[in-house]
Structure formats: structure tokens, C-alpha cells
Design a protein around this motif. Structure first.
Motif, short mmCIF file in Angstrom:
data_model
loop_
_atom_site.label_atom_id
_atom_site.label_comp_id
_atom_site.label_asym_id
_atom_site.label_seq_id
_atom_site.Cartn_x
_atom_site.Cartn_y
_atom_site.Cartn_z
N MET A 100 0.85 -1.21 0.00
CA MET A 100 0.00 0.00 0.00
C MET A 100 0.87 1.25 0.00
N ILE A 101 1.96 1.20 0.77
CA ILE A 101 2.90 2.32 0.79
C ILE A 101 3.53 2.49 -0.59
N ALA A 102 3.95 1.39 -1.20
CA ALA A 102 4.58 1.47 -2.53
C ALA A 102 3.63 2.08 -3.55
N GLN A 103 2.37 1.66 -3.53
CA GLN A 103 1.40 2.21 -4.49
C GLN A 103 1.16 3.70 -4.26
N THR A 104 1.14 4.10 -3.00
CA THR A 104 0.96 5.51 -2.69
C THR A 104 2.10 6.33 -3.27
N ILE A 105 3.32 5.83 -3.13
CA ILE A 105 4.48 6.53 -3.69
C ILE A 105 4.40 6.58 -5.21
N ALA A 106 4.04 5.46 -5.83
CA ALA A 106 3.95 5.41 -7.30
C ALA A 106 2.89 6.38 -7.82
N LEU A 107 1.84 6.59 -7.04
CA LEU A 107 0.77 7.50 -7.47
C LEU A 107 1.15 8.95 -7.27
N THR A 108 1.84 9.24 -6.17
CA THR A 108 2.16 10.64 -5.84
C THR A 108 3.51 11.10 -6.35
N HIS A 109 4.43 10.16 -6.59
CA HIS A 109 5.78 10.50 -7.07
C HIS A 109 6.17 9.55 -8.21
N GLU A 114 10.80 3.37 -10.82
CA GLU A 114 11.13 2.74 -12.11
C GLU A 114 10.21 1.56 -12.40
N ARG A 115 10.12 0.68 -11.44
CA ARG A 115 9.23 -0.48 -11.46
C ARG A 115 8.70 -0.65 -10.06
N MET A 116 7.71 -1.53 -9.89
CA MET A 116 7.15 -1.73 -8.56
C MET A 116 6.75 -3.20 -8.40
N VAL A 117 6.91 -3.70 -7.17
CA VAL A 117 6.49 -5.07 -6.86
C VAL A 117 5.57 -5.03 -5.65
N LEU A 118 4.40 -5.64 -5.78
CA LEU A 118 3.43 -5.75 -4.70
C LEU A 118 3.33 -7.22 -4.31
N VAL A 119 3.62 -7.52 -3.07
CA VAL A 119 3.59 -8.89 -2.57
C VAL A 119 2.43 -9.01 -1.58
N ASN A 120 1.45 -9.86 -1.90
CA ASN A 120 0.28 -10.03 -1.04
C ASN A 120 -0.33 -8.69 -0.65
N SER A 121 -0.57 -7.85 -1.64
CA SER A 121 -1.12 -6.52 -1.36
C SER A 121 -2.30 -6.25 -2.27
N ILE A 122 -3.08 -5.23 -1.90
CA ILE A 122 -4.31 -4.91 -2.62
C ILE A 122 -4.47 -3.39 -2.70
N GLY A 123 -5.55 -2.95 -3.35
CA GLY A 123 -5.78 -1.53 -3.53
C GLY A 123 -6.89 -0.95 -2.68
N GLY A 196 -5.73 2.98 -12.21
CA GLY A 196 -5.46 3.14 -13.64
C GLY A 196 -4.51 4.27 -13.96
N GLU A 197 -4.27 5.16 -12.98
CA GLU A 197 -3.33 6.27 -13.19
C GLU A 197 -1.88 5.82 -12.98
N ILE A 198 -1.68 4.65 -12.42
CA ILE A 198 -0.32 4.17 -12.13
C ILE A 198 0.20 3.41 -13.35
N GLY A 199 1.02 4.07 -14.14
CA GLY A 199 1.55 3.46 -15.35
C GLY A 199 2.85 2.70 -15.14
N THR A 200 3.33 2.67 -13.92
CA THR A 200 4.58 1.99 -13.59
C THR A 200 4.47 0.49 -13.87
N PRO A 201 5.43 -0.10 -14.60
CA PRO A 201 5.40 -1.56 -14.74
C PRO A 201 5.41 -2.22 -13.36
N THR A 202 4.44 -3.08 -13.12
CA THR A 202 4.22 -3.62 -11.78
C THR A 202 4.09 -5.13 -11.80
N LEU A 203 4.76 -5.76 -10.85
CA LEU A 203 4.61 -7.19 -10.61
C LEU A 203 3.76 -7.37 -9.36
N MET A 204 2.72 -8.19 -9.46
CA MET A 204 1.88 -8.53 -8.31
C MET A 204 2.06 -10.02 -8.03
#
Length: 259
Positions: A100-109, A114-123, A196-204
Motif C-alpha cells: 500500500m505504501i509502494a502504491q501511494t508513492i507510485a501514485l504521488t511520485h 522505475e518499477r514496482m512489486v506488490l507482494v500479497n497486497s491490494i488496492g 489506472g493512473e499508475i503506469g509503472t510496470p508492476t509485478l503482483m
């Protein structure tokens, strides 16, 4: 361990590996009631070839500080540490609340991620009836019993009982005020409509047996992302410690740009 004073907290962190401008630093962020040692396997694996940073969030592990009411405030802690370390662009890898913290950063900054990985996380936090009853009962039972019940549910069936007990003991060291305040922050967390605003390549990456944050909730988030890769492993909610080598292998492929 080094610490950084930020907004009434002392954040303990590790910063290891080569400072190679050609390879973007990895920043590992743990989840609720956990600590930076959830990422021991990944730190050991990646630090020979990349700069690897991990921290204990405020009030967790070896960090001090009270709880904060929003996930955005935790994101500011992480960014303050990275500013201190002069890290501009990075790859956040977050587990559960850390995602959740990672997604917040990707949305605001977005320019910093560069890329993002979400492990057992949701929106968006949604609870099953059983989880809702457990949280409602949290004020009626001893705190250690409440923590133990949550941690036991986090592991897939068959995970060694002694290791579960060790994680329960570690989590019970997180102050009650921090645990319950951050529970409120997670409950209020909701960026699903903005995913949908987060265009960062993301691994879930998710555990098939996760009953804390069921895999269907992750898939709902993945549908909203413009650029998401999904991997489901045979584990529960605590993927970094249940299947550390398998998770590391998935991270390796994603960071190398391999499907």
C-alpha cells in the motif's frame, strides 16, 4: 544499525550493495506488525549486484515512533529516508501494508518509481465476515491473543508451528497503539479507483492460500493497472518467509525484464 530521525520517529534501516548508477536501487518495505527481516533472503540474494535498502517502519522492529493515521504518512517516512540516502529513482517492493505504501508513492511520485512489486497486497481494504469479527473483537481480548490470531491466519496450512510461534512473538513486540492506529490507516486505504493512473510496470505476487487479503482482491487491482504482471505462488499471506527462494526467483525475472 543506522537510524534516521524523522517526524518524531527513529527509523532503523539497512543500506547495502554497490552504488552503481546503472542499476536502480531496490527498496523493501515490510507489512503490518512485521519488520525488515521479512526480507532477509532477498537482501542476501540481491546485495552483491544491487544497492538494497530496507527499513523498519515507525514503531516496528528496531524503529521507534507512534502510529500514524494514514498510509500516506508512512510513505512520507520512506521518502524521507530515501532523500537522506540521496536515492532519487528506485524500485519499491512492498509486502501487504508495504505494498500500500509502494502504491501511494507510485501514485504521488511517479517519476521516482522505475518499477514496482506488490507482494500479497491490494488496492482497497475489504474484509471477510470472519476477519471483520476478529477485528471487532480486538478490544475485548488480550492484545497478545489478538496478535496471535492474526498471525496464525497469515500462514498457509502446514507451515511449521514453531516458526509461526516465532513470528507471533516478534509481532507481539509491536506496541498496541501502533498496531491499532495502523489498522485504522489500512482500513481507510483506498486507491482502487485511481489505480489506472499508475503506469509503472508492476509485478503482483500473491499467495494462493492468503485468507488475510484473498487473491481475488489482488486480481481486482491487477485488472485496473495498465501494466501489471501477476504471479500466484503456493503460499499464504507471508510469502517472503513462506516461500523466500521462489519469491526471489520471481523478482529476479521481473527485474531482468523476463516474463
Amino acid at each position: 544499525m543506522p537510524q534516521l530521525e524523522v517526524a518524531g520517529a527513529a527509523l532503523t534501516y539497512d543500506d547495502e550493495g554497490p552504488r552503481d548508477a546503472a542499476r536502480t536501487p531496490l527498496v523493501f518495505v515490510h507489512g503490518w506488525t512485521a519488520d525488515r527481516h521479512r526480507w532477509d533472503h532477498q537482501l542476501t540474494h540481491f546485495r552483491d549486484g544491487r544497492r538494497v535498502i530496507r527499513l523498519d517502519l515507525r514503531g516496528h522492529g528496531e524503529s521507534t515512533g507512534a502510529g500514524v493515521p494514514t498510509i500516506a504518512a508512512l510513505a512520507e517516512d520512506v521518502l524521507a529516508l530515501l532523500d537522506h540516502l540521496e536515492v532519487e529513482r528506485f524500485v519499491p517492493i512492498g509486502h501487504s501494508m508495504g505494498g500500500m505504501i509502494a502504491q501511494t508513492i507510485a501514485l504521488t511520485h511517479p517519476a521516482r518509481v522505475e518499477r514496482m512489486v506488490l507482494v500479497n497486497s491490494i488496492g482497497r481494504m475489504t474484509y471477510s465476515r470472519g476477519r471483520g469479527l476478529l477485528m471487532a473483537a480486538s478490544t475485548l481480548v488480550p492484545f497478545k491473543l489478538f496478535v496471535a490470531a492474526n498471525i496464525r491466519r497469515a500462514f498457509a496450512p502446514g507451515y511449521p508451528r514453531e516458526e509461526v510461534r516465532a513470528h507471533i512473538r516478534a509481532s507481539a513486540g509491536t506496541p498496541r497503539e501502533v498496531v491499532m492506529t495502523l489498522y485504522g490507516a489500512m482500513r481507510a486505504f483506498d486507491l482502487l479507483d485511481r489505480a489506472g493512473e499508475i503506469g509503472t510496470p508492476t509485478l503482483m505476487v500473491h499467495g494462493y492460500h492468503d485468507v488475510q487479503l484473498p487473491v481475488r482482491q489482488m486480481l481486482r487491482l491487477a485488472k485496473a493497472y495498465p501494466d501489471a504482471v501477476v504471479r500466484v505462488l503456493d503460499a499464504g499471506h507471508e510469502l517472503p518467509v513462506e516461500k523466500p527462494a521462489e519469491l526471489t526467483a520471481v523478482l529476479d525475472r521481473f527485474l531482468a525484464g523476463t516474463p
